[in-house]
Design a protein around this motif. Structure first.
Motif, PDB file in Angstrom:
ATOM      1  N   VAL A  51      -5.199  86.846  72.435  1.00 42.57           N
ATOM      2  CA  VAL A  51      -5.202  88.094  71.666  1.00 42.57           C
ATOM      3  C   VAL A  51      -5.876  87.807  70.336  1.00 42.57           C
ATOM      4  O   VAL A  51      -5.495  86.876  69.622  1.00 42.57           O
ATOM      5  CB  VAL A  51      -3.776  88.620  71.441  1.00 42.57           C
ATOM      6  N   VAL A  52      -6.896  88.621  70.024  1.00 42.75           N
ATOM      7  CA  VAL A  52      -7.638  88.451  68.773  1.00 42.75           C
ATOM      8  C   VAL A  52      -7.428  89.700  67.917  1.00 42.75           C
ATOM      9  O   VAL A  52      -7.437  90.828  68.424  1.00 42.75           O
ATOM     10  CB  VAL A  52      -9.136  88.229  69.037  1.00 42.75           C
ATOM     11  N   ILE A  53      -7.237  89.469  66.632  1.00 42.82           N
ATOM     12  CA  ILE A  53      -7.026  90.574  65.700  1.00 42.82           C
ATOM     13  C   ILE A  53      -8.296  90.771  64.889  1.00 42.82           C
ATOM     14  O   ILE A  53      -8.753  89.857  64.184  1.00 42.82           O
ATOM     15  CB  ILE A  53      -5.832  90.287  64.779  1.00 42.82           C
ATOM     16  N   VAL A  54      -8.882  91.964  65.036  1.00 39.94           N
ATOM     17  CA  VAL A  54     -10.022  92.356  64.213  1.00 39.94           C
ATOM     18  C   VAL A  54      -9.456  92.990  62.955  1.00 39.94           C
ATOM     19  O   VAL A  54      -8.813  94.043  63.014  1.00 39.94           O
ATOM     20  CB  VAL A  54     -10.954  93.313  64.972  1.00 39.94           C
ATOM     21  N   ASP A  55      -9.688  92.326  61.857  1.00 43.73           N
ATOM     22  CA  ASP A  55      -8.942  92.589  60.628  1.00 43.73           C
ATOM     23  C   ASP A  55      -9.721  93.459  59.645  1.00 43.73           C
ATOM     24  O   ASP A  55     -10.867  93.151  59.280  1.00 43.73           O
ATOM     25  CB  ASP A  55      -8.609  91.241  59.985  1.00 43.73           C
ATOM     26  N   ILE A  56      -9.077  94.538  59.235  1.00 45.66           N
ATOM     27  CA  ILE A  56      -9.594  95.319  58.099  1.00 45.66           C
ATOM     28  C   ILE A  56      -9.089  94.609  56.853  1.00 45.66           C
ATOM     29  O   ILE A  56      -8.037  94.926  56.301  1.00 45.66           O
ATOM     30  CB  ILE A  56      -9.105  96.774  58.169  1.00 45.66           C
ATOM     31  N   ASP A  57      -9.841  93.615  56.440  1.00 45.15           N
ATOM     32  CA  ASP A  57      -9.391  92.763  55.348  1.00 45.15           C
ATOM     33  C   ASP A  57     -10.061  93.154  54.039  1.00 45.15           C
ATOM     34  O   ASP A  57     -10.836  94.123  53.969  1.00 45.15           O
ATOM     35  CB  ASP A  57      -9.650  91.300  55.687  1.00 45.15           C
ATOM     36  N   GLU A  58      -9.790  92.376  53.024  1.00 46.40           N
ATOM     37  CA  GLU A  58     -10.347  92.673  51.699  1.00 46.40           C
ATOM     38  C   GLU A  58     -11.868  92.572  51.705  1.00 46.40           C
ATOM     39  O   GLU A  58     -12.563  93.368  51.051  1.00 46.40           O
ATOM     40  CB  GLU A  58      -9.751  91.701  50.673  1.00 46.40           C
ATOM     41  N   ALA A  59     -12.386  91.603  52.447  1.00 45.49           N
ATOM     42  CA  ALA A  59     -13.847  91.466  52.507  1.00 45.49           C
ATOM     43  C   ALA A  59     -14.489  92.685  53.153  1.00 45.49           C
ATOM     44  O   ALA A  59     -15.559  93.163  52.716  1.00 45.49           O
ATOM     45  CB  ALA A  59     -14.203  90.202  53.290  1.00 45.49           C
ATOM     46  N   SER A  60     -13.862  93.233  54.194  1.00 46.32           N
ATOM     47  CA  SER A  60     -14.402  94.421  54.863  1.00 46.32           C
ATOM     48  C   SER A  60     -14.308  95.643  53.957  1.00 46.32           C
ATOM     49  O   SER A  60     -15.220  96.489  53.935  1.00 46.32           O
ATOM     50  CB  SER A  60     -13.640  94.667  56.171  1.00 46.32           C
ATOM     51  N   LEU A  61     -13.196  95.756  53.223  1.00 48.76           N
ATOM     52  CA  LEU A  61     -13.065  96.881  52.289  1.00 48.76           C
ATOM     53  C   LEU A  61     -14.126  96.793  51.198  1.00 48.76           C
ATOM     54  O   LEU A  61     -14.674  97.821  50.754  1.00 48.76           O
ATOM     55  CB  LEU A  61     -11.663  96.881  51.673  1.00 48.76           C
ATOM     56  N   ALA A  62     -14.437  95.560  50.760  1.00 53.91           N
ATOM     57  CA  ALA A  62     -15.490  95.405  49.752  1.00 53.91           C
ATOM     58  C   ALA A  62     -16.855  95.786  50.315  1.00 53.91           C
ATOM     59  O   ALA A  62     -17.721  96.295  49.590  1.00 53.91           O
ATOM     60  CB  ALA A  62     -15.501  93.956  49.258  1.00 53.91           C
ATOM     61  N   GLU A  63     -17.045  95.570  51.622  1.00 53.21           N
ATOM     62  CA  GLU A  63     -18.332  95.862  52.255  1.00 53.21           C
ATOM     63  C   GLU A  63     -18.513  97.342  52.542  1.00 53.21           C
ATOM     64  O   GLU A  63     -19.584  97.921  52.306  1.00 53.21           O
ATOM     65  CB  GLU A  63     -18.430  95.066  53.563  1.00 53.21           C
ATOM     66  N   TYR A  64     -17.454  98.005  53.035  1.00 55.21           N
ATOM     67  CA  TYR A  64     -17.603  99.384  53.519  1.00 55.21           C
ATOM     68  C   TYR A  64     -16.839 100.406  52.685  1.00 55.21           C
ATOM     69  O   TYR A  64     -16.801 101.587  53.042  1.00 55.21           O
ATOM     70  CB  TYR A  64     -17.139  99.474  54.985  1.00 55.21           C
ATOM     71  N   GLY A  65     -16.238  99.972  51.603  1.00 58.61           N
ATOM     72  CA  GLY A  65     -15.566 100.914  50.718  1.00 58.61           C
ATOM     73  C   GLY A  65     -14.103 101.091  51.074  1.00 58.61           C
ATOM     74  O   GLY A  65     -13.558 100.473  51.992  1.00 58.61           O
ATOM     75  N   GLN A  66     -13.466 101.964  50.316  1.00 56.06           N
ATOM     76  CA  GLN A  66     -12.043 102.197  50.511  1.00 56.06           C
ATOM     77  C   GLN A  66     -11.773 102.840  51.866  1.00 56.06           C
ATOM     78  O   GLN A  66     -12.609 103.537  52.434  1.00 56.06           O
ATOM     79  CB  GLN A  66     -11.499 103.096  49.392  1.00 56.06           C
ATOM     80  N   TRP A  67     -10.548 102.589  52.332  1.00 53.07           N
ATOM     81  CA  TRP A  67     -10.102 103.216  53.582  1.00 53.07           C
ATOM     82  C   TRP A  67      -9.664 104.644  53.289  1.00 53.07           C
ATOM     83  O   TRP A  67      -9.072 104.892  52.251  1.00 53.07           O
ATOM     84  CB  TRP A  67      -8.948 102.393  54.165  1.00 53.07           C
ATOM     85  N   PRO A  68      -9.932 105.625  54.177  1.00 54.08           N
ATOM     86  CA  PRO A  68     -10.565 105.472  55.499  1.00 54.08           C
ATOM     87  C   PRO A  68     -12.082 105.398  55.415  1.00 54.08           C
ATOM     88  O   PRO A  68     -12.701 106.038  54.583  1.00 54.08           O
ATOM     89  CB  PRO A  68     -10.091 106.707  56.242  1.00 54.08           C
ATOM     90  N   TRP A  69     -12.628 104.603  56.299  1.00 51.03           N
ATOM     91  CA  TRP A  69     -14.073 104.456  56.377  1.00 51.03           C
ATOM     92  C   TRP A  69     -14.683 105.612  57.186  1.00 51.03           C
ATOM     93  O   TRP A  69     -13.991 106.282  57.970  1.00 51.03           O
ATOM     94  CB  TRP A  69     -14.443 103.162  57.107  1.00 51.03           C
TER      95      TRP A  69
END
Length: 714
Positions: A51-69
């Motif tokens: 089982v792999v977790i695809v993470d909405i992490d801090e690096a992703s938030l920095a890349e694509y902006g605040q949630w919700p994307w």
């Protein structure tokens, strides 16, 4: 009897709690903590790559902006996962309950409504910018499980409802003992329709302390059964396996006991939940960033053929859970642990026979501990309690490792409760006994002897019994005439000055004061505590009393008061001792022929002019002292003459001259008793000339021998 009753009440209270008659939130909380300890102790800390977790992490938030994307970003992620990384199945630990709101599209539509832009152009642009449609297309015909949540309080339905995983066939449908939420929040219709299946990710089985120990896998609405996100994802990853449920009847209640997924069996609790079989704290499953997935920077082997959960570790998105193994675990990893546990068939389960075992264990352990505390010595009772507790704990841990969940704290706490109660009760009784002993004997014996009595109460008794003891009678010779010359205040002061040192000596030699009779004192040795050296102690006390009175007499002489002389009689033998008296007044005293002899000996001291006389049995028992035989005389109550002695001092301390003199005296005495009156008289006359201090003794014997010579038959 009260201790037995109290112990039985404690056992009954624990049984009532176990049977649910007397629930205790405190005991339940302690049991949960014990479960946590067992789980932490059995962690494997393995990394599970399935089982792999695809993470909405801090690096992703920095890349694509605040949630919700924008949902086009999520669509790109989905396409990457299936097309490039070839994952087995994808689950979303989130819900898209509302259509995406795009400010640019809304502005263009407003311009079209005002006639400033062509409507068909805006329609084409809207189709290209529709993130919901783009995400739905990415989900279409792929093993994607959409997440949704049930509303446990309000009957509010949002989004497009999903079809249940299973339907109950009977009409009306049975109400299972699992959560029955009135409302739910689903995804928007386009996403609901595009997803292969949907699974809820809310957890109504969270314990009162907020710890995620269990995860709910089945909930019911109407005739439909809905499954959790973890089960649905596993089902899709394994090829849309068929499902079935097993139920059991308990009274009027229908219980859901098991969920079957293909050949995989998932044991369920009454609430449709499972104990989460955590592998360890956060990080037991591979995490990859959404940013790295979209950018193609994740090694393909990590994701290929894996089950993937989309979740978040970013603290700001509030999907952090407290678990028994980690206080800050992302909620998505809880689902991953459940999936791994189902695959490995290691879901812990509370068996149907758990209650019977718990009740039986409580009864057996409780009765054994109660018996041990009542019958065994403290050390052995503690040892038995520790052994029982260790055996209970060891068997419980072994069963836990085998996948069986059985309670443990009730048994251990019962042992502690029984031991604490019995210890407290014993301390209370001991304290009461100590106070009783102090009240009973405090006026008779010295404080240090009272302390010894309190530490060994079994050796002391106030009930009448026969003991071999020594008794002492002391009186001031001629005190009546002395008292007639003194004023009452002077007499009272003199009595205090006299009795205080006498009492001190009795106490110093571990004696018990029987009573004060004016200027007379009665004391005994050998009770309430047994005293092997009672005869030696009594003789030592008599000698010390005489010395103290001599010292007092010197003080009195300096004050112009008459000197005092003691007469002391000591007798040794069997006597009755205990509380004696009437219903109105009791006293701890001694009685018997030996006691009467002691009183007679005290009276005889006046005849011989000696301060101390002891019986033959005292002389034989007091082996630490040298004695002089004084006479063989008749006393009241005795048909045969008794030998009386006076103590000379401790062996080794009496001067040789004194011992020589005593030998001469004994020779005179033997001559007289053998009928050699003239020879005895000659010897005694010589002794009178050499030792005039004992003239009263010699004159008494000379008078006896003269009378015996005149009347040989007497």
């Amino acid at each position: 009897m009260a201790k037995y009753f109290g112990s039985l009440l404690i056992i009954g209270a624990f049984l009532a709690h176990t049977l649910g008659v007397l629930p205790s939130a405190t005991l339940d909380a302690i049991e949960r903590l014990a479960d946590d300890v067992r789980q932490r102790a059995s962690l494997t800390y393995d990394i599970d790559p399935r089982v792999v977790i695809v993470d909405i992490d801090e690096a992703s938030l920095a890349e694509y902006g605040q949630w919700p994307w924008p949902r086009t970003v999520l669509a790109e992620m989905v396409n990457r996962l299936f097309e490039h990384y070839e994952i087995a199945a994808l689950g979303f630990d989130m819900v898209f309950a509302e259509p995406e709101q795009q400010q640019v599209l809304m502005a263009l539509q407003a311009l079209a409504e005002q006639g400033e832009l062509p409507a068909d152009l805006i329609a084409n642009i809207a189709a290209d910018l529709d993130g919901d449609r783009t995400l739905a297309q990415a989900w279409q015909d792929r093993p994607v499980v959409a997440g949704f949540v049930f509303n446990q309080q309000e009957p509010i339905m949002l989004g497009a409802p999903v079809a249940p995983a299973l339907r109950l066939e009977s009409v009306p449908p049975p109400r299972l003992a699992i959560p029955q939420p009135p409302g739910a929040t689903h995804n928007i219709p386009a996403l609901t329709a595009a997803a292969t299946s949907s699974g809820f990710f809310d957890n109504p089985s969270v314990d009162r302390d907020g710890i995620f120990r269990r995860a709910t896998l089945v909930q019911q609405q109407g005739d439909g059964l809905y499954l959790g996100l973890s089960v649905r994802l596993l089902q899709q990853a394994l090829g849309d396996l068929p499902m079935a449920i097993r139920t059991a009847q308990r009274g009027d209640e229908l219980l859901l006991t098991q969920l079957q997924l293909g050949s995989l069996l998932i044991p369920l609790s009454e609430q449709g939940s499972v104990r989460v079989p955590y592998l360890g704290p956060q990080g037991r499953f591979p995490y990859v960033s959404v940013r790295d997935v979209i950018n193609g920077q994740v090694p393909p082997d990590i994701l290929r053929g894996r089950m993937v959960l989309v979740g978040t570790t970013a603290p700001g998105l509030k999907d952090i859970r407290a678990t028994p193994v980690d206080n800050l675990m992302p909620g998505v990893e809880v689902h991953a642990n459940v999936i791994a546990g189902i695959l490995d068939q290691r879901i812990p389960v509370k068996p149907d026979w758990a209650l019977a075992v718990d009740v039986l264990q409580l009864v057996i352990v409780g009765v054994l501990v109660m018996w041990a505390l009542q019958r065994l010595e403290p050390l052995y009772s503690i040892l038995l309690a520790v052994i029982l507790g260790a055996l209970s704990l060891a068997s419980n841990v072994l069963l836990w490792q085998a996948g069986w969940i059985l309670p443990i704290t009730t048994t251990l706490l019962l042992i502690v409760a029984l031991y604490s109660f019995n210890t407290s009760w014993s301390l209370l009784v001991e304290n009461r006994s100590r106070k009783k002993l102090t009240r009973t004997f405090g006026q008779y014996v010295p404080p240090e002897l009272v302390d010894e009595l309190a530490s060994r109460p079994n050796l002391a008794s106030t009930t009448g019994e026969a003991r071999h003891m020594s008794v002492l009678f002391s009186d001031v010779i001629g005190f009546t005439s002395i008292s007639e010359t003194l004023a009452p205040e002077q007499l009272s002061q003199l009595m205090n000055r006299l009795l205080t040192p006498l009492t001190q000596e009795i106490h110093r030699h571990r004696g018990t004061i029987d009573k004060y009779m004016g200027d007379a004192v009665m004391a005994f040795w050998g009770a309430p505590l047994p005293e092997e050296q009672h005869a030696n102690q009594a003789v030592a006390t008599a000698l010390a009393m005489c010395q103290r009175v001599d010292e007092l007499s010197h003080e009195l002489a300096a004050e112009g008061l008459p000197a005092l002389r003691l007469g002391i009689g000591i007798s040794t033998g069997n006597m009755a001792v205990g509380n004696m008296g009437s219903a109105f007044r009791m006293a701890y005293t001694v009685m018997g022929d030996t006691v009467n002899l002691g009183a007679r000996l005290e009276a005889l001291t006046r005849r011989y002019g000696l301060p101390i006389l002891v019986s033959e049995t005292t002389q034989a028992a007091a082996d630490q002292f040298e004695f002089q035989e004084i006479d063989r005389t008749h006393v009241k109550g005795k048909t045969e003459p008794v030998r009386v002695y006076r103590p000379l001092g401790k062996k080794g301390e009496v001067p040789t001259e004194t011992l020589t003199f005593v030998a001469r005296y004994h020779a005179a005495l033997d001559a007289g008793f053998n009928g050699e009156i003239e020879h005895a008289t000659t010897l005694l006359t010589g002794l009178v000339e050499e030792h005039p201090a004992d003239k009263t003794l010699y004159h008494a014997l000379l008078e006896r021998f003269a009378q015996q010579q005149k009347n040989p038959q007497e």
